[in-house]
Design an enzyme around this catalytic site. Structure first.
Site, PDB file in Angstrom:
ATOM      1  N   ASP A 307       8.124  -6.635   1.070  1.00 51.69           N
ATOM      2  CA  ASP A 307       9.464  -6.061   0.942  1.00 51.69           C
ATOM      3  C   ASP A 307       9.828  -5.260   2.189  1.00 51.69           C
ATOM      4  OD1 ASP A 307      11.862  -5.178  -0.082  1.00 51.69           O
ATOM      5  OD2 ASP A 307      10.957  -3.608  -1.313  1.00 51.69           O
ATOM      6  N   CYS A 341      16.347 -16.778   0.068  1.00 52.28           N
ATOM      7  CA  CYS A 341      15.642 -15.524  -0.164  1.00 52.28           C
ATOM      8  C   CYS A 341      16.535 -14.742  -1.110  1.00 52.28           C
ATOM      9  CB  CYS A 341      15.342 -14.798   1.145  1.00 52.28           C
ATOM     10  SG  CYS A 341      16.691 -14.797   2.346  1.00 52.28           S
ATOM     11  N   SER A 342      17.021 -13.592  -0.703  1.00 53.69           N
ATOM     12  CA  SER A 342      17.975 -12.866  -1.532  1.00 53.69           C
ATOM     13  C   SER A 342      19.395 -13.071  -1.001  1.00 53.69           C
ATOM     14  CB  SER A 342      17.634 -11.376  -1.579  1.00 53.69           C
ATOM     15  OG  SER A 342      18.531 -10.681  -2.432  1.00 53.69           O
ATOM     16  N   ALA A 343      19.591 -12.706   0.268  1.00 53.05           N
ATOM     17  CA  ALA A 343      20.905 -12.908   0.878  1.00 53.05           C
ATOM     18  C   ALA A 343      21.054 -14.304   1.469  1.00 53.05           C
ATOM     19  CB  ALA A 343      21.136 -11.862   1.966  1.00 53.05           C
ATOM     20  N   GLY A 344      19.937 -14.959   1.742  1.00 51.96           N
ATOM     21  CA  GLY A 344      19.996 -16.300   2.296  1.00 51.96           C
ATOM     22  C   GLY A 344      20.195 -16.346   3.789  1.00 51.96           C
ATOM     23  N   ILE A 345      19.792 -15.275   4.505  1.00 49.59           N
ATOM     24  CA  ILE A 345      19.950 -15.278   5.959  1.00 49.59           C
ATOM     25  C   ILE A 345      18.713 -14.752   6.699  1.00 49.59           C
ATOM     26  CG2 ILE A 345      22.468 -15.136   5.920  1.00 49.59           C
ATOM     27  CD1 ILE A 345      22.272 -12.151   6.466  1.00 49.59           C
ATOM     28  N   GLY A 346      17.951 -13.855   6.106  1.00 52.99           N
ATOM     29  CA  GLY A 346      16.820 -13.224   6.795  1.00 52.99           C
ATOM     30  C   GLY A 346      15.565 -14.066   6.770  1.00 52.99           C
ATOM     31  N   ARG A 347      14.808 -13.954   5.702  1.00 52.15           N
ATOM     32  CA  ARG A 347      13.609 -14.772   5.556  1.00 52.15           C
ATOM     33  C   ARG A 347      13.946 -16.258   5.584  1.00 52.15           C
ATOM     34  NH1 ARG A 347      10.939 -11.135   0.729  1.00 52.15           N
ATOM     35  NH2 ARG A 347      13.114 -10.529   0.439  1.00 52.15           N
ATOM     36  N   GLN A 385      17.909 -11.736  10.561  1.00 49.22           N
ATOM     37  CA  GLN A 385      18.638 -10.472  10.423  1.00 49.22           C
ATOM     38  C   GLN A 385      18.275  -9.407  11.439  1.00 49.22           C
ATOM     39  OE1 GLN A 385      17.851 -10.334   5.960  1.00 49.22           O
ATOM     40  NE2 GLN A 385      19.652  -9.047   6.119  1.00 49.22           N
TER      41      GLN A 385
END
Length: 410
Positions: A307, A341-347, A385
């Site tokens: 996290d 992932c969560s936002a769909g841009i970082g991981r 990100q």
């Protein structure tokens, strides 16, 4: 600073890669079918030892100066200092956004562009820094330069006013992270009485050499978007789903969107055939059914990404990539690989960028991480990100490079 010791693999490729060359990335390239990336198990199995960030490191040698190919320099897109900015949780680390400037860089398809927008478009279409294998090894050591280079890349976030969809905010996990219009996935189950029926926060992402619709990058499903998610997977005939987030990391990051055995989500029935627990991820073999037809899907749930941090080791990510690629090839490359992932841009961006970079290293003996990230951001704003994630992608590619046969690509 991330460090891993690796042993070189003696495995030879059946066909040597073509001569190294720079890849010039454009929004809509035309190209022949590309050979698949082959990630053998031996490439992702090596001894690794990890040291803490506090370990003293001698001054890093300077990589040969290879400047981005840009017509606009210096870039006007350097991120502002964090002071006074609104902090917003994104995919795996805090995403700090200047909320007043999110609409400053319009989508690439905007008909009338301001000078700033035109500069952003040109940067994303032309920026390039192709690294030989030796240059990649040196660049990984120069974290300050990597972070400075990352800060120059336009975010290309979407102005909410550009999405002419009433109440689309109810289907967005984060109100500032929206799908870029020109590449967004459109659901075909459109209901004239529901203007949101065709909307999902997801974008088609180009792959190696601009391969169209190689991936779909999307946010983690919400309680009111689970049916849309499965409809998208069915509609696009996706062979693999890669999930790189836990369900909850302090706050909710994604809802549990699959059944224990069998479930019906809108028009799609989802059956769990088998579950395999691996060290860093869980693999579920699924069958999707709709209208008397069925599709097989492999679902990877990768939980070893901590996290709000980057992983201590790139080894699990390379192993995940190898398994995903094997399943993609076994499926006959039916449709895009869904990554979220969560936002769909970082991981999500890290996984896709690393996969493309590994393919480029294998085929060409060089890699253009800057160009890859620009291509990703042209398709979905904000992909990768943070500077730490940009650094991690380079680290993962360096680890992969060290496992290629040592007699090519220098």
């Amino acid at each position: 600073m991330l460090k891993e010791k690796v042993e070189f693999s003696n495995q030879q490729f059946k066909e040597p890669p073509p001569a190294s060359r720079g890849v010039h990335l454009t929004p809509i390239p035309v190209h022949p079918a590309q050979p698949p990336l082959q990630l053998s198990s031996s490439m992702v199995q090596a001894k690794a030892s990890h040291k803490t960030a506090s370990t003293s490191v001698p001054p890093a040698p300077t990589a040969p100066e290879v400047k981005p190919c840009l017509s606009c320099s210096p870039s006007p897109f350097r991120m502002k200092p964090a002071a006074g900015l609104q902090e917003r949780r994104g995919s795996n680390v805090s995403l700090v956004l200047d909320m007043s400037a999110l609409g400053a860089v319009e989508p690439l398809s905007c008909a009338v562009a301001t000078p700033r927008e035109s500069a952003a478009r040109e940067y994303l279409q032309s920026a390039s820094r192709t690294l030989s294998r030796q240059q990649l090894r040196l660049t990984v050591l120069n974290t300050q330069r990597l972070h400075a280079e990352f800060a120059e890349i336009p975010m290309n976030f979407v102005d909410p006013k550009e999405l002419d969809i009433p109440s689309h905010g109810t289907k967005n996990r984060y109100k500032t992270i929206l799908p870029n219009s020109h590449s967004r996935v459109m659901l075909k189950t459109k209901n004239v009485y529901d203007p949101l029926s065709s909307y999902i926060n997801a974008n088609f992402i180009r792959g190696y050499l601009g391969d169209e619709k190689a991936y779909i990058a999307t946010q983690g499903p919400m309680i009111n978007t689970v049916n849309d998610f499965w409809q998208m997977a069915w509609q696009e005939n996706c062979p693999v789903i890669v999930m790189i987030t836990k369900l909850k990391e302090k706050n909710e990051k994604c809802v549990l969107y699959w059944p224990e055995k069998r479930g019906i989500y809108g028009r799609v029935e989802v059956l769990i055939n088998s579950v395999k627990e691996c060290e860093h991820y869980t693999v579920r073999n699924l069958t999707l059914k709709q209208g008397g037809q069925s599709q097989r899907v492999q679902h990877y749930w990768y939980t070893s990404w901590p996290d709000h941090k980057t992983p201590d080791s790139a080894q699990p990510l390379l192993q995940l990539m190898a398994d995903v690629e094997e399943d993609r090839l076994a499926s006959g490359s039916r449709g895009p690989v869904i990554v979220h992932c969560s936002a769909g841009i970082g991981r999500t961006g890290c996984f896709i960028a690393t996969t493309i970079g590994c393919r480029q290293l294998q085929m060409e003996g060089c890699v253009d991480v800057l160009g890859i990230v620009c291509q990703l951001r042209a398709d979905r704003g904000g992909m990768i990100q943070t500077g730490e994630q940009y650094e991690f992608v380079h680290h993962a590619l360096s680890l992969y490079e060290s496992r290629l046969s040592t007699d090519v690509g220098h």
